[in-house]
Write a protein that holds these residues in place. Structure first.
Motif, PDB file in Angstrom:
ATOM      1  N   GLY A   1       0.706  -1.336   0.071  1.00  0.00           N
ATOM      2  CA  GLY A   1      -0.011  -0.112   0.336  1.00  0.00           C
ATOM      3  C   GLY A   1       0.863   1.146   0.180  1.00  0.00           C
ATOM      4  N   ALA A   2       0.969   2.686  -1.406  1.00  0.00           N
ATOM      5  CA  ALA A   2       2.026   3.271  -0.927  1.00  0.00           C
ATOM      6  C   ALA A   2       0.281   4.577  -1.179  1.00  0.00           C
ATOM      7  N   GLY A   3      -0.001   4.465   0.322  1.00  0.00           N
ATOM      8  CA  GLY A   3      -1.432   5.712   0.812  1.00  0.00           C
ATOM      9  C   GLY A   3       0.167   6.166   1.649  1.00  0.00           C
TER      10      GLY A   3
ATOM     11  N   ALA B   1     -16.553  12.254  -4.281  1.00  0.00           N
ATOM     12  CA  ALA B   1     -16.571  10.763  -3.292  1.00  0.00           C
ATOM     13  C   ALA B   1     -15.098   9.947  -2.822  1.00  0.00           C
ATOM     14  N   ASN B   2     -15.099   9.259  -1.478  1.00  0.00           N
ATOM     15  CA  ASN B   2     -14.026   8.566  -1.116  1.00  0.00           C
ATOM     16  C   ASN B   2     -14.169   8.053  -0.180  1.00  0.00           C
ATOM     17  N   HIS B   3     -13.325   6.688   0.426  1.00  0.00           N
ATOM     18  CA  HIS B   3     -14.016   5.675   1.002  1.00  0.00           C
ATOM     19  C   HIS B   3     -12.331   5.751   1.760  1.00  0.00           C
ATOM     20  N   PHE B   4     -12.668   5.369   2.986  1.00  0.00           N
ATOM     21  CA  PHE B   4     -11.653   5.439   4.362  1.00  0.00           C
ATOM     22  C   PHE B   4     -12.019   4.956   5.104  1.00  0.00           C
TER      23      PHE B   4
ATOM     24  N   VAL C   1      -8.426   0.874   3.242  1.00  0.00           N
ATOM     25  CA  VAL C   1      -9.579  -0.663   2.721  1.00  0.00           C
ATOM     26  C   VAL C   1      -9.064  -1.849   2.034  1.00  0.00           C
ATOM     27  N   GLY C   2      -8.085  -1.481   1.573  1.00  0.00           N
ATOM     28  CA  GLY C   2      -7.751  -2.976   0.567  1.00  0.00           C
ATOM     29  C   GLY C   2      -7.108  -4.310   2.046  1.00  0.00           C
ATOM     30  N   ALA C   3      -6.706  -3.463   2.871  1.00  0.00           N
ATOM     31  CA  ALA C   3      -6.211  -4.151   4.265  1.00  0.00           C
ATOM     32  C   ALA C   3      -7.011  -5.352   4.775  1.00  0.00           C
TER      33      ALA C   3
ATOM     34  N   HIS D   1      -5.323  17.976  -0.688  1.00  0.00           N
ATOM     35  CA  HIS D   1      -4.312  18.485   0.553  1.00  0.00           C
ATOM     36  C   HIS D   1      -5.555  17.264   1.307  1.00  0.00           C
ATOM     37  N   ARG D   2      -4.955  17.876   2.392  1.00  0.00           N
ATOM     38  CA  ARG D   2      -5.843  17.183   3.692  1.00  0.00           C
ATOM     39  C   ARG D   2      -5.585  17.556   4.542  1.00  0.00           C
ATOM     40  N   MET D   3      -6.022  18.083   5.854  1.00  0.00           N
ATOM     41  CA  MET D   3      -6.176  19.541   6.618  1.00  0.00           C
ATOM     42  C   MET D   3      -5.561  18.557   8.217  1.00  0.00           C
TER      43      MET D   3
ATOM     44  N   PRO E   1       0.526   8.635  -6.628  1.00  0.00           N
ATOM     45  CA  PRO E   1      -1.097   8.900  -5.629  1.00  0.00           C
ATOM     46  C   PRO E   1      -2.306   7.746  -6.642  1.00  0.00           C
ATOM     47  N   GLU E   2      -2.706   6.869  -5.789  1.00  0.00           N
ATOM     48  CA  GLU E   2      -3.735   6.080  -6.408  1.00  0.00           C
ATOM     49  C   GLU E   2      -5.122   7.238  -6.436  1.00  0.00           C
ATOM     50  N   PRO E   3      -6.049   7.040  -7.288  1.00  0.00           N
ATOM     51  CA  PRO E   3      -7.169   7.790  -6.675  1.00  0.00           C
ATOM     52  C   PRO E   3      -8.233   7.583  -6.168  1.00  0.00           C
ATOM     53  N   ARG E   4      -8.109   5.569  -6.033  1.00  0.00           N
ATOM     54  CA  ARG E   4      -8.983   5.051  -4.791  1.00  0.00           C
ATOM     55  C   ARG E   4      -8.060   5.361  -3.419  1.00  0.00           C
ATOM     56  N   ALA E   5      -6.458   5.759  -2.870  1.00  0.00           N
ATOM     57  CA  ALA E   5      -6.830   5.772  -1.514  1.00  0.00           C
ATOM     58  C   ALA E   5      -7.230   6.323  -1.092  1.00  0.00           C
ATOM     59  N   ALA E   6      -7.195   6.586  -0.044  1.00  0.00           N
ATOM     60  CA  ALA E   6      -8.343   7.470   0.647  1.00  0.00           C
ATOM     61  C   ALA E   6      -6.673   9.267   0.867  1.00  0.00           C
ATOM     62  N   SER E   7      -5.747   8.895   1.031  1.00  0.00           N
ATOM     63  CA  SER E   7      -4.944   9.804   0.503  1.00  0.00           C
ATOM     64  C   SER E   7      -4.347  10.767  -0.502  1.00  0.00           C
TER      65      SER E   7
ATOM     66  N   GLU F   1       2.037  -1.614  -4.523  1.00  0.00           N
ATOM     67  CA  GLU F   1       0.789  -1.189  -4.751  1.00  0.00           C
ATOM     68  C   GLU F   1      -0.117  -1.491  -5.712  1.00  0.00           C
ATOM     69  N   ARG F   2      -1.368  -1.553  -5.896  1.00  0.00           N
ATOM     70  CA  ARG F   2      -2.149  -2.388  -6.087  1.00  0.00           C
ATOM     71  C   ARG F   2      -2.560  -1.232  -7.929  1.00  0.00           C
ATOM     72  N   GLY F   3      -2.471   0.393  -6.855  1.00  0.00           N
ATOM     73  CA  GLY F   3      -3.404   0.756  -8.944  1.00  0.00           C
ATOM     74  C   GLY F   3      -1.533   1.720  -8.939  1.00  0.00           C
TER      75      GLY F   3
ATOM     76  N   ALA G   1      -4.042   3.349  10.376  1.00  0.00           N
ATOM     77  CA  ALA G   1      -3.925   5.165  11.180  1.00  0.00           C
ATOM     78  C   ALA G   1      -5.044   5.431  10.010  1.00  0.00           C
ATOM     79  N   ASP G   2      -5.883   5.548  10.389  1.00  0.00           N
ATOM     80  CA  ASP G   2      -7.072   6.607   9.545  1.00  0.00           C
ATOM     81  C   ASP G   2      -8.457   7.087  10.129  1.00  0.00           C
ATOM     82  N   SER G   3      -9.197   5.975   9.839  1.00  0.00           N
ATOM     83  CA  SER G   3     -10.822   6.637  11.021  1.00  0.00           C
ATOM     84  C   SER G   3     -11.148   8.009   9.945  1.00  0.00           C
TER      85      SER G   3
ATOM     86  N   LEU H   1     -19.036  19.638  10.483  1.00  0.00           N
ATOM     87  CA  LEU H   1     -18.502  21.188   9.193  1.00  0.00           C
ATOM     88  C   LEU H   1     -16.736  21.692   9.144  1.00  0.00           C
ATOM     89  N   TRP H   2     -15.931  20.864   8.722  1.00  0.00           N
ATOM     90  CA  TRP H   2     -14.649  20.934   8.741  1.00  0.00           C
ATOM     91  C   TRP H   2     -14.518  21.404   6.734  1.00  0.00           C
ATOM     92  N   GLY H   3     -13.157  22.499   6.970  1.00  0.00           N
ATOM     93  CA  GLY H   3     -12.766  22.167   5.459  1.00  0.00           C
ATOM     94  C   GLY H   3     -11.425  23.110   5.251  1.00  0.00           C
TER      95      GLY H   3
HETATM   96  C1  LIG Z   1     -12.595  12.624   2.026  1.00  0.00           C
HETATM   97  C2  LIG Z   1     -11.491  12.991   2.766  1.00  0.00           C
HETATM   98  C3  LIG Z   1     -11.289  13.786   3.455  1.00  0.00           C
HETATM   99  C4  LIG Z   1      -9.733  13.282   4.658  1.00  0.00           C
HETATM  100  N1  LIG Z   1      -9.966  14.419   5.063  1.00  0.00           N
HETATM  101  C5  LIG Z   1      -9.155  14.315   5.953  1.00  0.00           C
HETATM  102  C6  LIG Z   1      -7.910  15.690   6.761  1.00  0.00           C
HETATM  103  O1  LIG Z   1      -8.427  16.473   6.736  1.00  0.00           O
HETATM  104  N2  LIG Z   1      -7.046  15.107   7.087  1.00  0.00           N
HETATM  105  C7  LIG Z   1      -6.522  14.798   8.233  1.00  0.00           C
HETATM  106  O2  LIG Z   1      -5.940  13.516   8.820  1.00  0.00           O
HETATM  107  N3  LIG Z   1      -7.520  13.146   6.915  1.00  0.00           N
HETATM  108  C8  LIG Z   1      -8.036  13.123   6.112  1.00  0.00           C
HETATM  109  N4  LIG Z   1      -8.456  12.153   5.550  1.00  0.00           N
HETATM  110  C9  LIG Z   1      -8.416  11.074   6.322  1.00  0.00           C
HETATM  111  C10 LIG Z   1      -6.965  10.767   5.540  1.00  0.00           C
HETATM  112  O3  LIG Z   1      -7.125  11.174   4.869  1.00  0.00           O
HETATM  113  C11 LIG Z   1      -7.056   9.076   5.735  1.00  0.00           C
HETATM  114  O4  LIG Z   1      -6.078   8.777   7.620  1.00  0.00           O
HETATM  115  C12 LIG Z   1      -6.020   8.307   4.990  1.00  0.00           C
HETATM  116  O5  LIG Z   1      -5.018   8.856   3.653  1.00  0.00           O
HETATM  117  C13 LIG Z   1      -5.196   7.194   4.447  1.00  0.00           C
HETATM  118  O6  LIG Z   1      -3.823   6.945   4.702  1.00  0.00           O
HETATM  119  P1  LIG Z   1      -3.682   5.057   4.042  1.00  0.00           P
HETATM  120  O7  LIG Z   1      -2.499   4.788   3.438  1.00  0.00           O
HETATM  121  O8  LIG Z   1      -3.564   4.213   5.470  1.00  0.00           O
HETATM  122  O9  LIG Z   1      -4.254   4.300   3.091  1.00  0.00           O
HETATM  123  P2  LIG Z   1      -5.234   4.668   2.206  1.00  0.00           P
HETATM  124  O10 LIG Z   1      -4.581   6.229   1.528  1.00  0.00           O
HETATM  125  O11 LIG Z   1      -6.109   4.602   1.451  1.00  0.00           O
HETATM  126  O12 LIG Z   1      -3.822   3.632   0.753  1.00  0.00           O
HETATM  127  C14 LIG Z   1      -3.553   2.358   0.831  1.00  0.00           C
HETATM  128  C15 LIG Z   1      -3.127   1.948  -0.324  1.00  0.00           C
HETATM  129  O13 LIG Z   1      -3.564   0.167   0.073  1.00  0.00           O
HETATM  130  C16 LIG Z   1      -3.335   0.298  -1.737  1.00  0.00           C
HETATM  131  N5  LIG Z   1      -4.092  -1.070  -1.597  1.00  0.00           N
HETATM  132  C17 LIG Z   1      -4.798  -1.372  -0.690  1.00  0.00           C
HETATM  133  N6  LIG Z   1      -5.467  -2.715  -2.043  1.00  0.00           N
HETATM  134  C18 LIG Z   1      -3.877  -3.994  -2.600  1.00  0.00           C
HETATM  135  C19 LIG Z   1      -3.899  -4.945  -2.148  1.00  0.00           C
HETATM  136  N7  LIG Z   1      -4.464  -5.682  -2.624  1.00  0.00           N
HETATM  137  N8  LIG Z   1      -2.269  -4.926  -3.354  1.00  0.00           N
HETATM  138  C20 LIG Z   1      -2.024  -3.575  -2.802  1.00  0.00           C
HETATM  139  N9  LIG Z   1      -2.003  -2.342  -2.713  1.00  0.00           N
HETATM  140  C21 LIG Z   1      -3.118  -2.422  -2.338  1.00  0.00           C
HETATM  141  C22 LIG Z   1      -4.525   1.167  -1.878  1.00  0.00           C
HETATM  142  O14 LIG Z   1      -4.724   1.271  -3.326  1.00  0.00           O
HETATM  143  C23 LIG Z   1      -3.901   2.303  -1.608  1.00  0.00           C
HETATM  144  O15 LIG Z   1      -3.435   3.008  -2.267  1.00  0.00           O
HETATM  145  C24 LIG Z   1      -9.726  12.282   4.919  1.00  0.00           C
HETATM  146  C25 LIG Z   1     -10.016  10.673   4.555  1.00  0.00           C
HETATM  147  C26 LIG Z   1     -10.674  11.505   3.154  1.00  0.00           C
HETATM  148  C27 LIG Z   1     -11.192  10.491   1.914  1.00  0.00           C
END
Ligand SMILES: Cc1cc2nc3c(=O)[nH]c(=O)nc-3n(C[C@H](O)[C@H](O)[C@H](O)COP(=O)(O)OP(=O)(O)OC[C@H]3O[C@@H](n4cnc5c(N)ncnc54)[C@H](O)[C@@H]3O)c2cc1C
Length: 373
Positions: A12-14, A311-314, A204-206, A50-52, A40-46, A35-37, A335-337, A252-254
């Motif tokens: 995972g390269a988030g 729209a995205n998933h975390f 979300v793939g973990a 920008h993020r706050m 940065p991977e558009p489906r990644a939460a990261s 990394e599956r994609g 380390a998300d929620s 509300l946040w932004g």
């Molecule tokens: C819309 C939105 C707004 C947010 N706002 C904030 C904010 O303002 N401030 C803040 O601190 N946080 C915010 N967050 C939360 C924050 O973005 C996440 O907590 C953080 O990015 C999580 O990172 P991660 O690396 O755990 O997951 P991800 O970024 O999802 O990375 C996981 C990676 O694993 C890869 N993967 C999954 N399955 C596989 C597989 N089988 N094989 C290989 N690779 C795989 C995925 O493609 C992905 O690239 C927000 C989240 C969202 C969705």
């Protein structure tokens, strides 16, 4: 573990995976990121512009931990080519309260417990200083350190830095299975990799790759709206702080406009648990609902011009805490929620320190969950 050069695979390269990879490499490990994609991977939460980052938290543990989180980012940015300004815009974060016990009030109390500094603002000061706000029914507010982390710049430059340090980053390489005992990672295309330690940071793939270690996680869909304020308010917005909670139950946040981007509107209450994994488009009615949620908070909201919605998933864990769990060579992290980007560099340090035996699993897990010692 080989004594001289330990090897590590990060799945995972988030932000968490890349930061863990950087921290592992800094400790001398030979690192492969899978990394599956793309990165940065558009489906990644990261993945987003920008993020706050904010100190303002209703939980004193995470509020206190923000000092370490900033220090971890600064250490990381010092190793990246862009310098701090490419990665962070310090605009401050405004939090409002409309009454005792609401989120803003609890966040202010948490700041006191955690000993974090802030500037308390009376309603009159809020109205005088922030012309973009309609601060009706606000009992008080506070301004604290924070702003915009430029997420995609961080991810892109971090991946480039890792490659420059000799790490391997395999893109378009979905992982199909992990053997925790053997430290073996099987890719969907049949390739197999092995290492002393495997860090699973798959967002979300973990869970699918380690259901026994991460049985209690779930995905949440959330939406954000990019929009331009009306021209007569552009000047007020140009210096406006980020916001996290504008009082009451709004959630509300932004983020204000930075780097030529429109401002970004979010609402925590619009999250949907356990979504269809393919449901990643913000619908027109959701965009309108977002604007409606800001009525009575931002002046001229009915004249805001929608630019685009996302729209995205975390990944959520119980109590919105971060988790780190181990079996044999495998370290599974979430380390998300919905609040994990700001802790990305610090989470990477904690995961790397635990995976290479510098701190115990229990200690690293405690720190990441922001629980008292
Ligand atoms: C819309 C939105 C707004 C947010 N706002 C904030 C904010 O303002 N401030 C803040 O601190 N946080 C915010 N967050 C939360 C924050 O973005 C996440 O907590 C953080 O990015 C999580 O990172 P991660 O690396 O755990 O997951 P991800 O970024 O999802 O990375 C996981 C990676 O694993 C890869 N993967 C999954 N399955 C596989 C597989 N089988 N094989 C290989 N690779 C795989 C995925 O493609 C992905 O690239 C927000 C989240 C969202 C969705």
């Amino acid at each position: 573990m080989s004594q001289s050069t330990p090897s590590a695979i990060v799945v995972g390269a988030g932000v968490v995976g890349l930061c863990a990879a950087w921290s592992l490499a800094r400790r001398g490990a030979a690192v492969t990121v899978v990394e599956r994609g793309s990165v940065p991977e558009p489906r990644a939460a990261s993945c987003d512009h920008h993020r706050m980052i904010r100190l303002s938290y209703a939980d004193p543990g995470y509020c206190a931990r923000m000092s370490e989180a900033y220090a971890a980012w600064e250490a990381l940015w010092a190793d990246l080519p862009g310098g701090g300004t490419r990665y962070y815009h310090a605009r401050g974060v405004l939090t409002l309260s409309r009454g005792e016990g609401d989120w803003g009030d609890r966040a202010r109390a948490a700041m006191d417990v955690a000993g974090q500094p802030y500037e308390r603002l009376a309603p009159g000061e809020i109205a005088a200083r922030f012309a973009h706000l309609e601060p009706s029914n606000v009992t008080y507010g506070f301004l604290s350190k924070g702003g915009c982390l430029m997420a995609n710049h961080i991810l892109t430059d971090l991946a480039e830095r890792l490659r420059g340090q000799g790490a391997t980053i395999l893109e378009q390489s979905p992982v199909a299975a992990i053997d925790a005992e053997a430290g073996e990672v099987s890719l969907a295309d049949g390739r197999r990799l092995s290492a002393d330690v495997v860090v699973l940071a798959g967002g979300v793939g973990a869970q699918a790759l380690a259901p026994d270690l991460l049985p209690d996680l779930w995905a949440r869909r959330t939406v954000i709206l990019y929009a331009d304020p009306p021209e007569d308010l552009a000047e007020a917005w140009a210096t406006a702080p980020a916001w996290t909670d504008l009082g009451g139950d709004g959630d509300l946040w932004g983020l204000p406009p930075v780097e030529g981007l429109p401002l970004k509107l979010g609402c925590g209450a619009f999250g949907i648990p356990n979504p269809d994994p393919e449901d990643r488009t913000m619908r027109a009615e959701e965009m309108q609902r977002m604007l409606d949620a800001y009525r009575g908070h931002f002046r001229g909201i009915e004249r805001f011009r929608i630019r685009w919605g996302q729209a995205n998933h975390f990944t959520c864990a119980p109590e919105d805490r971060f988790v780190l769990r181990r079996r044999a060579r495998l370290w599974a992290v979430s380390a998300d929620s919905g609040h994990g980007f700001k802790f990305g560099a610090l989470s990477g340090e904690d995961v790397a320190a635990a995976a290479l035996g510098e701190v115990s699993e229990a200690e690293a897990a405690r720190r990441m969950a922001a629980r008292p010692a």
